[in-house]
Design an enzyme around this catalytic site. Structure first.
Site, short mmCIF file in Angstrom:
data_model
loop_
_atom_site.label_atom_id
_atom_site.label_comp_id
_atom_site.label_asym_id
_atom_site.label_seq_id
_atom_site.Cartn_x
_atom_site.Cartn_y
_atom_site.Cartn_z
N HIS A 110 1.75 -13.36 -4.16
CA HIS A 110 1.10 -13.28 -2.84
C HIS A 110 0.39 -14.60 -2.57
CE1 HIS A 110 1.29 -8.85 -2.01
NE2 HIS A 110 1.59 -8.86 -3.29
N ARG A 158 0.84 -1.20 0.00
CA ARG A 158 0.00 0.00 0.00
C ARG A 158 0.87 1.25 0.00
NH1 ARG A 158 -2.54 -3.82 -0.47
NH2 ARG A 158 -4.55 -4.45 0.43
N GLU A 209 -2.21 -14.47 -6.62
CA GLU A 209 -2.49 -15.00 -5.29
C GLU A 209 -2.39 -16.52 -5.43
OE1 GLU A 209 -3.13 -13.34 -2.48
OE2 GLU A 209 -3.58 -11.31 -3.19
O1 0X9 Z 1 -4.07 -6.95 -0.50
C1 0X9 Z 1 -3.03 -7.22 -1.09
O2 0X9 Z 1 -2.03 -6.53 -1.08
C2 0X9 Z 1 -3.00 -8.49 -1.92
N1 0X9 Z 1 -3.71 -9.54 -1.28
S1 0X9 Z 1 -3.11 -10.22 0.06
O3 0X9 Z 1 -4.13 -11.03 0.65
N2 0X9 Z 1 -1.93 -11.17 -0.37
O4 0X9 Z 1 -2.62 -9.20 0.93
C3 0X9 Z 1 -3.65 -8.23 -3.26
C4 0X9 Z 1 -2.98 -7.15 -4.00
C5 0X9 Z 1 -3.62 -6.96 -5.32
N3 0X9 Z 1 -3.20 -5.76 -5.85
C6 0X9 Z 1 -3.96 -4.67 -5.69
N4 0X9 Z 1 -5.11 -4.76 -5.09
N5 0X9 Z 1 -3.54 -3.54 -6.20
ZN ZN Z 2 -0.06 -10.47 0.03
#
Ligand code: 0X9
Ligand code: ZN
Length: 759
Positions: free
Chosen positions: A311, A260, A385
Site C-alpha cells: 500500500h 475491508r 505502506e
Molecule cells: O487502511 C488500509 O487499508 C491500509 N492503509 S491505506 O492508507 N493504504 O489505505 C492499511 C491496512 C493495514 N492493515 C490493517 N489495518 N489490517
Molecule cells: Zn492502501
C-alpha cells in the site's frame, strides 16, 4: 492503607462515533471528473475527540486513514473546507499546496512518455504504468525467462478485467510459497510499480545473485501487481484519487474498500457500513469478485508461508492484527522479521520505515487481507505502506519509483530468508550483555516453519577466547517450542562468543543464522552493589520537579493495590513497598488512581557513580491503556551527572508492558560517571483518553569488576605457565611478580604463585 480519590473514567474514542463523522467524507459519484485544482492536503494532530470529529467532518477526503487523537491525520481539503478548519481553530499544517496541480503535472508528464534518462531495462520504471502496460510487462518476463516465469489469470474483476499473477521460481511446484500482492487500493500507484520492480529484479538476478538463486530454488514467488484492476483503470481514466473497486452500490455511490472486505473479523473496528465512505466494507464479507479471486488463490496454494500486501503511503512495515490492538500469535517472530525488514530498507537509502503491529502502530482496520491471511491461513502476512510520509502522498514523483523498489527489494529478501528457514529461533529474554562468573540460564523459543526442531542435537556452543574451539553445552526441551540451556561463564573479565544450533527435520538451523561466522556476545563480570534501594524506607527520593502538573496519580511510596493497570506486588523479596503513580483502590476501575492531567516526577537521591564501570539498574512498571486504544504517552527515564541541573535520557518507555521489567545501563555510556548522579522517572498523561500507570522498585547502583587473582600476571583471568614465565623472567628484580611486595621477585613469590596455581 489510605486510598486516593478515584480519577474520572476517561472517555475513549468510540468507533461508532468516528464512523458517524466519516459520513461527511463523501466520495465523488456524480458530475464531471474531479480535478482537485486548488485542493490542499493538510496535516493536523487532533488534541481531543472534538477536534478529530470536527476535522473529519470538514475534510473532503482522509489521506492517512489514521484517525486517532494525538496521531497525525492527513486530510484533503478544498479552499472552503480549509477556511472552515482555520476559523474553527484547528491547528492545521499544509502538506501539499495544490493536489490538482500535482495531478496535472503528473498527467502532462505521462502524456509524453520518456525513459527519464534511465538506461537498460530499468527504463520501464522511469514512470508509472497503466494496467495494460503492466500486463504486457508480465508477458515480457515470460518471454525473457520462460524457464522461470509463468503468468496466469487467476480470475476476473467486477468489470471482467483479468487479475494476473506471475510465478517466478525454479523450485518444484508445491515448494513453500511467498505472495506479494499490490494495489488493493487504486490510487496508491507506487504499489503495483514496486511489485513489478520486485519481479523485474528477481528475473534479472535469478542466475547471478546467489541469495536470489537460493530463494528461487527453494520457493515459489508469486506476484499479483494489480489486485483491483477496475479501480486502477478508473484512477488513470477518470479520478486520480479513486481508492475502492468499482462496485455500483445502488444508491448513487460506487466502490467497496477491498481491504475491508475479507472474512476475518469482517465488520469490526475501522471499517464503514456507509457505501459512500472510502473504508466501506461491502454488504458482506467476500462480497467482491476481487477479494474472492485473491481468497481462492490462497485456498488453491496451501503452500504459501508469507505475504506482503503493498500500500501507500506512510513508510510502515505492519504486522497483524489490524482488527485489534491485542498481540497476534508468534508476535515476537512477526515483529522481529518486520523490524529486520525495516532495518534492511533503511540500509539502502536511509529512509525510515516504522515497524510494528497494525492496530497499535496505525489504527484499527478490520476485514483486511493480512488479518485473513494470518488468522485464517496461517500465512505470515505484512502490510507495507510504501513512500512517502506525506510530502506528495499518493502523487509520488516518478523519480522515487526505482529507489522505493530498491529498498523494498532488500525487505523481500529478508522476509524470504526468515520465513523459508526450517525453524525460527529466538531468545525469550534477549542476549544478556553481562553475566556473573559461573553460569547463566538461557531460555529459548522455537517456531516450526518448513521444518521441526528436534531435541537431539540441540546445542549451545560457546568459547571465551577467539583462538579456542567452541565447547558444547546441551539444550533441553522444557515444553512445546520452549527450551533451556546453560551458558557457562567461568572466567571473570572474559568475553563469551556463543551461538545456538538445532537439528531439524529440514537440516540444521542456528542463531545467529550465519553462525559460527557471526556469534552472540556476552561479557563476564562480577558486580559490587554500591547502592541498593528496595523502597522499604525512604532513602532520599523526592516527588516533584519544575513543570510537574499532574492533578492526580502522583508518585507515592506504598504497598501497591493491584488493578489491571497497576502492580499488586513490588519486586524485592524482602518487603512490600515500591513507588507507584497513585495508590489503586482494591477492586476499583482500571482508571482509578492513574496519572491524570500532566506529569509527575520521581527524583533519586544523589548517587555515587564515580566508579567508571558504574551500572544503574531498576525494575520499572509501565502500563498505558491496557486493552484500549493506545496513544502517544510515554515515560522518560533520565539521568543527571551534576546533581540534577541537566538531564540526559536513559530510555523512553512506551511499551505497554503492564509488568515489571528490569533495566540496566552503564552510566559511562550515557553521561560521564561522577559522584553527583541522580536518576528521575517522569510519568505523564498528555493525550486524553489514556490510562497511565507507572511503578519503580529494586533500584541499584552496581559497579563492575573482577577480583584480582594473585599471580595472574598477564591478567587473562587464570594462572598458567605464561604467568610463571613472567615471574621467572623478572627474577631478582623489583617485578613484575613481586607478589609479597618485598621489593624483589624471589622464592617466596614463586611459592605464592605455585600455591595459587595448584590451589
Ligand atoms: O487502511 C488500509 O487499508 C491500509 N492503509 S491505506 O492508507 N493504504 O489505505 C492499511 C491496512 C493495514 N492493515 C490493517 N489495518 N489490517
Ligand atoms: Zn492502501
Amino acid at each position: 492503607m489510605d486510598t486516593l480519590p478515584t480519577a474520572p473514567v476517561r472517555r475513549r474514542i468510540t468507533r461508532s462515533l468516528l464512523v458517524g463523522a466519516l459520513l461527511a467524507v463523501a466520495t465523488h459519484a456524480h458530475g464531471a471528473p474531479p480535478d482537485y485544482l486548488g485542493d490542499k492536503v493538510v496535516r493536523l494532530v487532533p488534541q481531543s475527540f472534538g477536534q478529530l470529529r470536527l476535522a473529519l467532518t470538514l475534510a473532503d477526503d482522509v489521506w492517512s486513514h489514521g484517525a486517532t487523537v494525538g496521531q497525525p491525520l492527513d486530510l484533503r481539503v478544498d479552499d472552503e473546507s480549509l477556511r472552515s478548519m482555520q476559523r474553527a481553530g484547528l491547528p492545521v499544517e499544509i502538506l501539499i499546496n495544490d493536489v490538482g496541480a500535482l495531478i496535472a503535472d503528473e498527467k502532462a508528464r505521462l502524456d509524453t512518455p520518456s525513459d527519464g534518462g534511465i538506461a537498460g531495462d530499468l527504463a520501464w520504471f522511469a514512470d508509472f504504468k497503466t494496467y495494460d502496460q503492466i500486463n504486457a510487462k508480465l508477458q515480457e518476463f515470460v518471454i525473457a525467462r520462460p524457464d522461470l516465469c509463468t503468468v496466469t489469470t487467476i480470475g476476473q474483476s467486477l468489470e471482467n478485467r483479468p487479475i494476473k499473477a506471475i510465478r517466478i521460481s525454479s523450485a518444484p511446484p508445491g515448494s513453500p510459497g511467498i505472495l506479494f500482492n499490490a494495489c488493493q487500493h487504486a490510487r496508491e500507484w507506487i504499489s503495483p510499480m514496486t511489485a513489478m520492480y520486485i519481479a523485474n529484479q528477481l528475473v534479472d538476478t535469478a542466475s547471478t545473485d546467489p541469495a536470489i538463486m537460493d530463494i528461487l530454488d527453494s520457493a515459489e514467488i508469486w506476484i499479483i501487481p494489480i489486485s483491483n484492476p477496475d479501480g486502477y483503470q478508473y484512477s488513470w481514466d477518470v479520478n486520480r484519487l479513486w481508492r475502492k473497486n468499482r462496485r455500483n452500490n445502488g444508491n448513487g455511490t460506487f466502490g467497496v474498500d477491498l481491504n475491508r472486505n475479507w472474512d476475518y473479523q469482517w465488520g469490526g473496528a475501522g471499517a464503514s457500513t456507509n457505501p459512500a465512505d472510502e473504508t466501506y466494507r461491502g454488504p458482506f464479507a467476500f462480497s467482491e469478485p476481487e477479494t474472492q479471486v485473491l481468497r481462492d488463490f490462497y485456498l488453491a496454494h496451501q503452500n504459501l508461508v508469507a505475504n506482503i500486501d503493498f500500500h501507500s503511503y506512510g513508510q510502515l512495515v505492519l504486522s497483524p492484527w489490524g482488527y485489534t490492538v491485542d498481540p497476534a500469535p508468534n508476535t515476537a517472530f512477526m515483529e522481529g522479521v518486520g523490524q529486520a525488514m525495516a532495518d534492511a530498507i533503511f540500509d539502502v537509502h536511509q529512509f525510515t520505515y516504522t515497524a510494528g503491529p497494525i492496530g497499535p502502530t496505525l489504527y484499527l482496520a478490520s476485514g483486511s487481507s493480512v488479518d485473513w491471511a494470518y488468522g485464517n491461513q496461517g500465512v505470515f502476512s505484512y502490510t507495507i505502506e510504501l513512500r512517502d510520509t506525506g510530502q506528495f502522498g499518493f502523487i509520488l514523483p516518478a523519480a522515487q519509483i526505482i529507489p522505493t523498489g530498491e529498498e523494498i527489494y532488500e525487505a523481500i529478501k529478508v522476509l524470504s530468508v526468515e520465513t523459508l528457514k526450517p525453524i525460527a529461533i529466538s531468545l525469550m529474554n534477549g542476549v544478556p550483555s553481562l553475566v556473573a562468573p559461573g553460569s547463566t540460564t538461557i531460555d529459548i523459543e522455537t517456531l516450526n516453519l518448513a521444518g521441526e526442531a528436534l531435541a537431539p542435537g540441540a546445542t549451545l556452543w560457546w568459547r571465551d577466547a577467539a583462538d579456542e574451539p567452541f565447547t558444547a553445552s546441551p539444550i533441553t526441551n522444557v515444553g512445546p517450542g520452549t527450551w533451556s540451556a546453560t551458558l557457562p561463564s567461568p572466567i571473570c573479565g572474559s568475553s563469551l562468543s556463543w551461538y545456538i544450533e538445532f537439528a531439524t527435520t529440514m537440516g540444521n538451523a542456528t542463531l545467529p543464522a550465519d553462525a559460527p561466522a557471526s556469534t552472540l556476545s556476552t561479557d563476564v563480570f562480577e558486580t559490587d552493589t554500591a547502592f541498593a534501594d528496595d523502597f522499604e524506607s525512604n532513602l532520599g527520593w523526592t516527588v516533584g520537579a519544575a513543570g510537574d502538573n499532574a492533578t492526580a496519580g502522583l508518585w507515592v511510596r506504598v504497598d501497591p493495590n493491584g488493578t489491571s493497570a497497576q502492580p499488586e506486588n513490588d519486586t524485592t523479596v524482602a518487603g512490600t513497598m515500591c513507588f507507584v503513580t497513585g495508590q489503586g483502590a482494591v477492586g476499583a476501575a482500571d482508571g482509578a488512581a492513574d496519572v491524570d492531567g500532566g506529569t509527575t516526577t520521581l527524583v533519586s537521591p544523589v548517587l555515587d557513580c564515580s566508579d567508571p564501570e558504574s551500572i544503574v539498574q531498576y525494575d520499572r512498571w509501565y502500563s498505558n491503556n491496557l486493552g484500549a486504544t493506545p496513544n502517544t504517552d510515554s515515560m522518560p527515564i533520565q539521568i543527571s551527572n551534576n546533581g540534577g541541573s541537566s538531564w540526559v535520557q536513559l530510555e523512553l518507555v512506551t511499551e505497554n508492558a503492564g509488568t515489571w521489567v528490569t533495566k540496566s545501563f552503564r552510566v559511562a555510556d550515557v553521561v560521564a560517571p561522577t559522584a553527583n548522579v541522580r536518576v528521575r522517572f517522569v510519568a505523564r498523561d498528555l493525550g486524553s483518553g489514556s490510562l497511565v500507570e507507572a511503578g519503580v522498585d529494586g533500584f541499584r547502583v552496581l559497579s563492575l569488576g573482577c577480583p584480582e587473582l594473585l599471580g595472574d600476571l598477564n591478567g587473562d583471568g587464570s594462572i598458567s605457565a605464561s604467568d610463571l614465565a613472567i615471574l621467572l623472567g623478572a627474577w631478582g628484580t623489583s617485578g613484575p611478580g613481586d607478589l609479597d611486595v618485598s621489593g624483589t621477585v624471589d622464592a617466596a613469590d614463586l611459592a605464592l604463585l605455585l600455591g595459587a596455581w595448584t590451589g
